[in-house]
Design an enzyme around this catalytic site. Structure first.
Site, PDB file in Angstrom:
ATOM      1  N   ASP A  24       0.800  -1.246   0.000  1.00 15.00           N
ATOM      2  CA  ASP A  24       0.000   0.000   0.000  1.00 15.00           C
ATOM      3  C   ASP A  24       0.827   1.288   0.000  1.00 15.00           C
ATOM      4  O   ASP A  24       0.448   2.269   0.666  1.00 15.00           O
ATOM      5  CB  ASP A  24      -0.968   0.009   1.194  1.00 15.00           C
ATOM      6  CG  ASP A  24      -1.955  -1.132   1.175  1.00 15.00           C
ATOM      7  OD1 ASP A  24      -1.910  -1.943   0.235  1.00 15.00           O
ATOM      8  OD2 ASP A  24      -2.771  -1.223   2.113  1.00 15.00           O
ATOM      9  N   GLU A  72      -4.537  -0.757  -1.465  1.00 16.15           N
ATOM     10  CA  GLU A  72      -5.854  -0.833  -0.831  1.00 16.15           C
ATOM     11  C   GLU A  72      -6.816   0.039  -1.622  1.00 16.15           C
ATOM     12  O   GLU A  72      -6.512   1.209  -1.891  1.00 16.15           O
ATOM     13  CB  GLU A  72      -5.796  -0.350   0.625  1.00 16.15           C
ATOM     14  CG  GLU A  72      -7.158  -0.439   1.312  1.00 16.15           C
ATOM     15  CD  GLU A  72      -7.142  -0.023   2.784  1.00 16.15           C
ATOM     16  OE1 GLU A  72      -6.052   0.228   3.327  1.00 16.15           O
ATOM     17  OE2 GLU A  72      -8.247   0.042   3.362  1.00 16.15           O
ATOM     18  N   LYS A 129      -6.493  -4.933  -3.206  1.00 18.07           N
ATOM     19  CA  LYS A 129      -7.143  -5.563  -2.047  1.00 18.07           C
ATOM     20  C   LYS A 129      -8.196  -4.620  -1.465  1.00 18.07           C
ATOM     21  O   LYS A 129      -7.926  -3.439  -1.261  1.00 18.07           O
ATOM     22  CB  LYS A 129      -6.096  -5.954  -1.000  1.00 18.07           C
ATOM     23  CG  LYS A 129      -5.302  -4.805  -0.407  1.00 18.07           C
ATOM     24  CD  LYS A 129      -4.194  -5.364   0.479  1.00 18.07           C
ATOM     25  CE  LYS A 129      -3.469  -4.306   1.273  1.00 18.07           C
ATOM     26  NZ  LYS A 129      -4.299  -3.554   2.219  1.00 18.07           N
ATOM     27  N   LYS A 132      -7.749  -4.813   4.693  1.00 18.18           N
ATOM     28  CA  LYS A 132      -6.447  -4.473   5.257  1.00 18.18           C
ATOM     29  C   LYS A 132      -5.427  -5.561   4.924  1.00 18.18           C
ATOM     30  O   LYS A 132      -4.279  -5.284   4.599  1.00 18.18           O
ATOM     31  CB  LYS A 132      -6.554  -4.285   6.775  1.00 18.18           C
ATOM     32  CG  LYS A 132      -7.622  -3.274   7.207  1.00 18.18           C
ATOM     33  CD  LYS A 132      -7.411  -1.923   6.565  1.00 18.18           C
ATOM     34  CE  LYS A 132      -8.418  -0.901   7.086  1.00 18.18           C
ATOM     35  NZ  LYS A 132      -8.520   0.267   6.201  1.00 18.18           N
ATOM     36  N   VAL A 157       3.068   0.283   4.289  1.00 17.91           N
ATOM     37  CA  VAL A 157       2.338   1.062   5.297  1.00 17.91           C
ATOM     38  C   VAL A 157       0.912   0.531   5.423  1.00 17.91           C
ATOM     39  O   VAL A 157       0.379  -0.037   4.483  1.00 17.91           O
ATOM     40  CB  VAL A 157       2.311   2.557   4.907  1.00 17.91           C
ATOM     41  CG1 VAL A 157       3.727   3.116   4.832  1.00 17.91           C
ATOM     42  CG2 VAL A 157       1.573   2.806   3.594  1.00 17.91           C
ATOM     43  N   THR A 158       0.309   0.728   6.600  1.00 12.36           N
ATOM     44  CA  THR A 158       0.930   1.200   7.812  1.00 12.36           C
ATOM     45  C   THR A 158       1.319   0.008   8.672  1.00 12.36           C
ATOM     46  O   THR A 158       0.685  -1.049   8.589  1.00 12.36           O
ATOM     47  CB  THR A 158      -0.014   2.125   8.622  1.00 12.36           C
ATOM     48  OG1 THR A 158      -1.168   1.380   9.046  1.00 12.36           O
ATOM     49  CG2 THR A 158      -0.481   3.293   7.794  1.00 12.36           C
ATOM     50  N   CYS A 162      -2.269  -2.389   7.766  1.00 16.11           N
ATOM     51  CA  CYS A 162      -2.217  -3.324   6.639  1.00 16.11           C
ATOM     52  C   CYS A 162      -0.990  -4.222   6.657  1.00 16.11           C
ATOM     53  O   CYS A 162      -1.055  -5.384   6.227  1.00 16.11           O
ATOM     54  CB  CYS A 162      -2.340  -2.562   5.331  1.00 16.11           C
ATOM     55  SG  CYS A 162      -3.998  -1.866   5.125  1.00 16.11           S
ATOM     56  N   GLN A 202       7.445 -13.147  21.917  1.00 15.85           N
ATOM     57  CA  GLN A 202       7.141 -14.560  22.210  1.00 15.85           C
ATOM     58  C   GLN A 202       7.835 -15.502  21.223  1.00 15.85           C
ATOM     59  O   GLN A 202       7.233 -16.436  20.694  1.00 15.85           O
ATOM     60  CB  GLN A 202       5.630 -14.800  22.197  1.00 15.85           C
ATOM     61  CG  GLN A 202       4.867 -13.942  23.207  1.00 15.85           C
ATOM     62  CD  GLN A 202       3.379 -14.196  23.159  1.00 15.85           C
ATOM     63  OE1 GLN A 202       2.926 -15.273  23.535  1.00 15.85           O
ATOM     64  NE2 GLN A 202       2.635 -13.216  22.697  1.00 15.85           N
TER      65      GLN A 202
HETATM   66  C1  C5J Z   1      -3.173   0.714   5.446  1.00 16.02           C
HETATM   67  C2  C5J Z   1      -4.948   1.976   6.476  1.00 16.02           C
HETATM   68  N1  C5J Z   1      -2.632   0.495   4.260  1.00 16.02           N
HETATM   69  N2  C5J Z   1      -4.192   2.332   7.514  1.00 16.02           N
HETATM   70  N3  C5J Z   1      -4.424   1.285   5.439  1.00 16.02           N
HETATM   71  O1  C5J Z   1      -2.601   0.456   6.461  1.00 16.02           O
HETATM   72  O2  C5J Z   1      -6.113   2.281   6.448  1.00 16.02           O
END
Ligand code: C5J
Length: 223
Positions: A24, A72, A129, A132, A157-158, A162, A202
Site C-alpha cells: 500500500d 488498498e 485488495k 487491510k 504502510v501502515t 495493513c 514470544q
Molecule cells: C493501510 C490503512 N494500508 N491504515 N491502510 O494500512 O487504512
C-alpha cells in the site's frame, strides 16, 4: 540459504522461494496533499520508508526475487466496499468520496496509485485488495503457491494496520515473514514501535524484524 541477524533470532531464507511484498505505498497514504495528510496526519513519518524500500526493491530485482505490490482500494461502483468500512469514523470526506487526489481509495484514481518512486515493473504482480490484509479477497495465496514461495520480506504502510494484518494472515498460512523495520511506517510512532515488537514477541509469534541493510547485503553477495 541466506541468513541474517534479526529479532528474535536469525532469519534464514532461500531467495528462490522468497517474495518481496510491498504494501500500500499509495499516493493517498504518503504524499502531501493526499487523503492521509488531509486527515491531519504527518506524512513525513511514512515518507522516511521510501528510500530504504527503494533500495530493497532494487536489490530484490537484481536478485530475481518475485516482487509483489499491493494497493488498498475499491471498485468505482463501491460494490466491494462493506457499508461498515464506509461508515467507520464518521469522516466528512471518506472512502469513495472526492478527495484531494480523486475519489478516495477508488481504483484508477490518482491517489490510489503507487508512488512513482516505487512504481511496479510490468512483470510484477499488483494485488488490489479491498481489505487491510493482502490475502483477503485476492489471488495473493494462489500467486505465492504457484511460485513455491515460503518466505516473505515485508515493506509498506501502515505498520500496525495493513502490514500487521497481512503478516498475521501470512503467518497463519505457514509463511515465514521478515518485516523490514525501516521500510514500514505509520502515522503513529508509538503504534509503529509496538507493532514491530508484537511481530517478534514470544519467540517470533508472527515473524521476524530486521533493518533493510543486512537483507540488501544478503541479496547482493560480494562478487
Ligand atoms: C493501510 C490503512 N494500508 N491504515 N491502510 O494500512 O487504512
Amino acid at each position: 540459504m541466506a541468513v541474517i541477524a534479526a529479532d528474535p533470532y536469525e532469519f534464514a531464507f532461500d531467495p528462490a522461494h522468497t517474495a518481496l511484498v510491498i504494501i500500500d505505498m499509495q499516493r493517498d497514504f504518503l504524499e502531501p496533499g493526499g487523503f492521509g495528510a488531509a486527515l491531519g496526519n504527518d506524512v513525513a513519518l511514512m515518507r522516511r520508508t521510501i528510500a530504504p524500500t527503494r533500495a530493497v526493491l532494487e536489490a530484490a530485482r537484481r536478485a530475481g526475487l518475485l516482487v509483489i505490490h499491493t494497493r488498498e482500494g475499491h471498485r468505482p461502483d463501491l460494490t466491494d466496499l462493506p457499508p461498515s468500512k464506509r461508515a467507520r469514523g464518521h469522516l466528512p470526506v471518506g472512502i469513495g468520496d472526492r478527495g484531494p487526489m480523486g475519489r478516495i481509495l477508488v481504483r484508477g484514481e490518482p491517489g490510489h496509485a503507487i508512488i512513482p518512486e516505487l512504481g511496479p515493473l510490468p512483470a510484477e504482480p499488483v494485488i488490489d485488495k479491498p481489505g487491510k490484509g493482502a490475502f483477503h479477497a485476492t489471488d495473493l495465496a494462489a500467486i505465492l503457491a504457484n511460485r513455491a514461495i515460503r518466505s516473505l520480506l515485508v515493506c509498506g504502510v501502515t505498520t500496525e494496520v495493513c502490514v500487521h494484518t497481512t503478516v498475521r494472515e501470512a503467518n497463519d498460512r505457514g509463511f515465514e515473514c521478515l518485516v523490514l523495520s525501516d521500510c514500514v511506517g505509520s502515522y503513529f510512532p508509538d503504534f509503529h514501535a509496538a507493532g514491530l515488537r508484537m511481530i517478534a514477541a514470544q519467540g517470533g509469534i508472527f515473524g521476524w524484524v530486521a533493518p533493510s541493510a543486512p537483507v540488501i547485503a544478503a541479496l547482493d553477495p560480494p562478487p
